[in-house]
Enzyme design. Sequence first.
Site, PDB file in Angstrom:
ATOM      1  N   GLU A  59      40.733  77.397  -7.401  1.00 18.81           N
ATOM      2  CA  GLU A  59      39.666  76.445  -7.068  1.00 18.81           C
ATOM      3  C   GLU A  59      39.931  74.984  -7.420  1.00 18.81           C
ATOM      4  O   GLU A  59      39.135  74.362  -8.135  1.00 18.81           O
ATOM      5  CB  GLU A  59      38.368  76.860  -7.763  1.00 18.81           C
ATOM      6  CG  GLU A  59      37.896  78.231  -7.419  1.00 18.81           C
ATOM      7  CD  GLU A  59      36.595  78.602  -8.137  1.00 18.81           C
ATOM      8  OE1 GLU A  59      36.228  77.927  -9.116  1.00 18.81           O
ATOM      9  OE2 GLU A  59      35.950  79.558  -7.706  1.00 18.81           O
ATOM     10  N   ARG A 111      43.521  91.087 -10.477  1.00 18.75           N
ATOM     11  CA  ARG A 111      43.817  89.656 -10.420  1.00 18.75           C
ATOM     12  C   ARG A 111      43.670  89.071 -11.822  1.00 18.75           C
ATOM     13  O   ARG A 111      42.609  89.175 -12.432  1.00 18.75           O
ATOM     14  CB  ARG A 111      42.851  88.976  -9.453  1.00 18.75           C
ATOM     15  CG  ARG A 111      43.022  87.469  -9.395  1.00 18.75           C
ATOM     16  CD  ARG A 111      42.162  86.862  -8.285  1.00 18.75           C
ATOM     17  NE  ARG A 111      42.309  85.433  -8.232  1.00 18.75           N
ATOM     18  CZ  ARG A 111      41.376  84.567  -8.641  1.00 18.75           C
ATOM     19  NH1 ARG A 111      40.215  84.992  -9.100  1.00 18.75           N
ATOM     20  NH2 ARG A 111      41.597  83.273  -8.569  1.00 18.75           N
ATOM     21  N   GLU A 134      37.444  86.382  -5.306  1.00 21.03           N
ATOM     22  CA  GLU A 134      36.290  86.547  -6.198  1.00 21.03           C
ATOM     23  C   GLU A 134      35.038  86.706  -5.368  1.00 21.03           C
ATOM     24  O   GLU A 134      34.802  85.941  -4.424  1.00 21.03           O
ATOM     25  CB  GLU A 134      36.082  85.309  -7.091  1.00 21.03           C
ATOM     26  CG  GLU A 134      37.070  85.164  -8.200  1.00 21.03           C
ATOM     27  CD  GLU A 134      36.765  83.952  -9.094  1.00 21.03           C
ATOM     28  OE1 GLU A 134      35.594  83.518  -9.176  1.00 21.03           O
ATOM     29  OE2 GLU A 134      37.719  83.446  -9.704  1.00 21.03           O
ATOM     30  N   HIS A 183      44.324  78.834 -14.012  1.00 20.36           N
ATOM     31  CA  HIS A 183      42.884  78.987 -13.804  1.00 20.36           C
ATOM     32  C   HIS A 183      42.208  78.303 -15.000  1.00 20.36           C
ATOM     33  O   HIS A 183      42.094  78.903 -16.070  1.00 20.36           O
ATOM     34  CB  HIS A 183      42.560  80.496 -13.753  1.00 20.36           C
ATOM     35  CG  HIS A 183      41.174  80.851 -13.337  1.00 20.36           C
ATOM     36  ND1 HIS A 183      40.893  81.891 -12.466  1.00 20.36           N
ATOM     37  CD2 HIS A 183      39.968  80.352 -13.679  1.00 20.36           C
ATOM     38  CE1 HIS A 183      39.594  82.003 -12.301  1.00 20.36           C
ATOM     39  NE2 HIS A 183      39.008  81.081 -13.033  1.00 20.36           N
ATOM     40  N   ASN A 223      37.123  82.267  -3.090  1.00 19.96           N
ATOM     41  CA  ASN A 223      36.092  82.775  -3.996  1.00 19.96           C
ATOM     42  C   ASN A 223      34.767  82.517  -3.304  1.00 19.96           C
ATOM     43  O   ASN A 223      34.488  81.387  -2.903  1.00 19.96           O
ATOM     44  CB  ASN A 223      36.136  82.037  -5.345  1.00 19.96           C
ATOM     45  CG  ASN A 223      37.446  82.305  -6.072  1.00 19.96           C
ATOM     46  OD1 ASN A 223      38.204  83.192  -5.688  1.00 19.96           O
ATOM     47  ND2 ASN A 223      37.708  81.543  -7.123  1.00 19.96           N
ATOM     48  N   TYR A 241      30.520  83.008  -3.307  1.00 23.81           N
ATOM     49  CA  TYR A 241      29.304  83.396  -4.026  1.00 23.81           C
ATOM     50  C   TYR A 241      28.004  83.109  -3.275  1.00 23.81           C
ATOM     51  O   TYR A 241      27.053  83.854  -3.401  1.00 23.81           O
ATOM     52  CB  TYR A 241      29.244  82.693  -5.391  1.00 23.81           C
ATOM     53  CG  TYR A 241      30.296  83.189  -6.354  1.00 23.81           C
ATOM     54  CD1 TYR A 241      30.039  84.276  -7.182  1.00 23.81           C
ATOM     55  CD2 TYR A 241      31.551  82.611  -6.412  1.00 23.81           C
ATOM     56  CE1 TYR A 241      31.006  84.754  -8.057  1.00 23.81           C
ATOM     57  CE2 TYR A 241      32.524  83.075  -7.281  1.00 23.81           C
ATOM     58  CZ  TYR A 241      32.248  84.150  -8.100  1.00 23.81           C
ATOM     59  OH  TYR A 241      33.202  84.635  -8.955  1.00 23.81           O
TER      60      TYR A 241
HETATM   61  C1  BGC Z   1      35.384  80.827 -11.214  1.00 17.90           C
HETATM   62  C2  BGC Z   1      35.258  81.782 -12.366  1.00 17.90           C
HETATM   63  C3  BGC Z   1      33.799  81.881 -12.814  1.00 17.90           C
HETATM   64  C4  BGC Z   1      32.972  82.331 -11.621  1.00 17.90           C
HETATM   65  C5  BGC Z   1      31.496  82.521 -11.946  1.00 17.90           C
HETATM   66  C6  BGC Z   1      34.325  81.067 -10.150  1.00 17.90           C
HETATM   67  O1  BGC Z   1      34.149  79.977  -9.332  1.00 17.90           O
HETATM   68  O2  BGC Z   1      36.662  80.937 -10.648  1.00 17.90           O
HETATM   69  O3  BGC Z   1      36.108  81.362 -13.394  1.00 17.90           O
HETATM   70  O4  BGC Z   1      33.629  82.758 -13.882  1.00 17.90           O
HETATM   71  O5  BGC Z   1      33.061  81.334 -10.633  1.00 17.90           O
HETATM   72  O6  BGC Z   1      30.874  81.341 -12.285  1.00 17.90           O
END
Ligand code: BGC
Length: 513
Positions: A191, A101, A406, A145, A332, A334
């Site tokens: 995002e 990607r 992501e 992006h 994405n 996290y």
């Molecule tokens: C973003 C990335 C960033 C990653 C870690 C994501 O939300 O798309 O560009 O590096 O978070 O912070």
Amino acid sequence: MAKVAAWLMVFLFFWEHYSSVVCLSEFTRDDFPADFVFGAGTSAFQYEGAWAEDGKSPSIWDTFTHEGWVGGRTADMASDGYHKYKGDIKLMSDTGLEAYRLSISWPRLLPNGRGAVNPKGLMYYNNVIDELIKHGIQPHVTLHHLDVPQVLQDEYGGWLSPKIIDDFKELADVCFKEFGDRVSYWTTMNEPNINSLASFDYGFFPPRRCSHPYGANCSGGNSAVEPYITVHNYILAHSAAAELYRKKYQTIQKGQIGINIYTIWFTPLTNSTEDAMATKRALDFILGWILNPILFGEYPDSMKKNAGSRLPFFSYLESQRVKGSCDFIGINYYFALYVADDPVIDKIGPRDSSSDMFAKFTAYKNVPPVSRILPPTALINDFESLWKLLNYLKKTYRNPPIFVHENGYGFGVIDTMNDVGRTYFLSGFIRSVLDSIRNGVDVRGYFIWTFVDAFELLSGYSTRFGLYHVNFEGSGHERTPKFSAYWYHNFLKNGTSIKIENNGKQWESARSE
Ligand code: BGC
């Protein structure tokens, strides 16, 4: 009849609970569908460097970093991908990546934001795409992006102005025309939800716009309305590009087009009805903000109600265009947060889009902090949170095709070549994806963020997400595989299984790394 109803309740109860706890303790690549793709990603600004080379003009992120907002660190060289892409694609192939990607740098391809195409920029992306294809790696390309051309920011305020819609469409047109014969997966933008908050509500991303009390050090702005305006422009620009692709290119090129959103999984802090409702509002304000228009043609009701006239509206025609404007959604992922109702918020004065949620957020406990932009205290908890998110998307949005664009772990100074902790993190989430597929969620791919260490948005080079270490201090920006690169290789190429033993224990060892 009552008996049947009772049995049905019992069945539903067990089904919900059983299906949410069932998980595979050991699995291999072959447990995933054959056409599912595993990859990794980077973005142009964070990876390429060569910020002023071969005709590229500055982006708002170049300006921001040059002004010193990331502790004096810039992405002038970043991972030096502009010069090292060939070697990196060889490494991707050696690692066993099935897809990569990447994003296009708008100011590299169209240095004036529109009009003349930069031939060197065009050549660079043609070379990258050709090299990927040569190695049998699918390019998944994001058109935008982060890196808005500074010229467009200066001319009309970037995403604040609807003028950006036509310019974005032009960027898309150039990309579809030039690269669409080899690219089958297009994502219009990365995002839009979090970028609008970070850039126009809290003001810690360029162009640093915010208003009291929601941000500090801003050059101007209005946190109560600008995030809503910019997301609206993002959505209209997305749908303009998608419409163009569908009308002019899709039949011949046979690709797919989607949008990417930032996701967080939200769980009610208590089992009160108020917290459950606050959680639903949070999901609406973060995910539904983009997904409801894109899939159903309108913003969520909770947003319309709480933001009132600050939320722009779609005309009938716009709504028809926006609705259904994607073939897949990219997420994405996290971290997850607890949510509690916060009924007193409106006493604090002008509200921003976060306070429009009437909710308080608390981090999950007992796990290592992940470097994130929002909020600073966020912590990751259990891997099941991704499972829950994917199932929520399936139920709420009629099972759209999904790519996990992501997912990754940013270690600070403690990142070492022996990044076993990162593999625990990734393993757990990959398992969640597999469990979701088995539960009928239409997930089509999973990308680790990032392939090589890259420039991290607010911390420069001190937070690293890569499977490959980059020696940012050395003149050669040498790449060295971390343990996680070998681990991914073994999973993808050697049929090695991933074993999930005990999340708690794994986290303990991840933390003591
Ligand atoms: C973003 C990335 C960033 C990653 C870690 C994501 O939300 O798309 O560009 O590096 O978070 O912070």
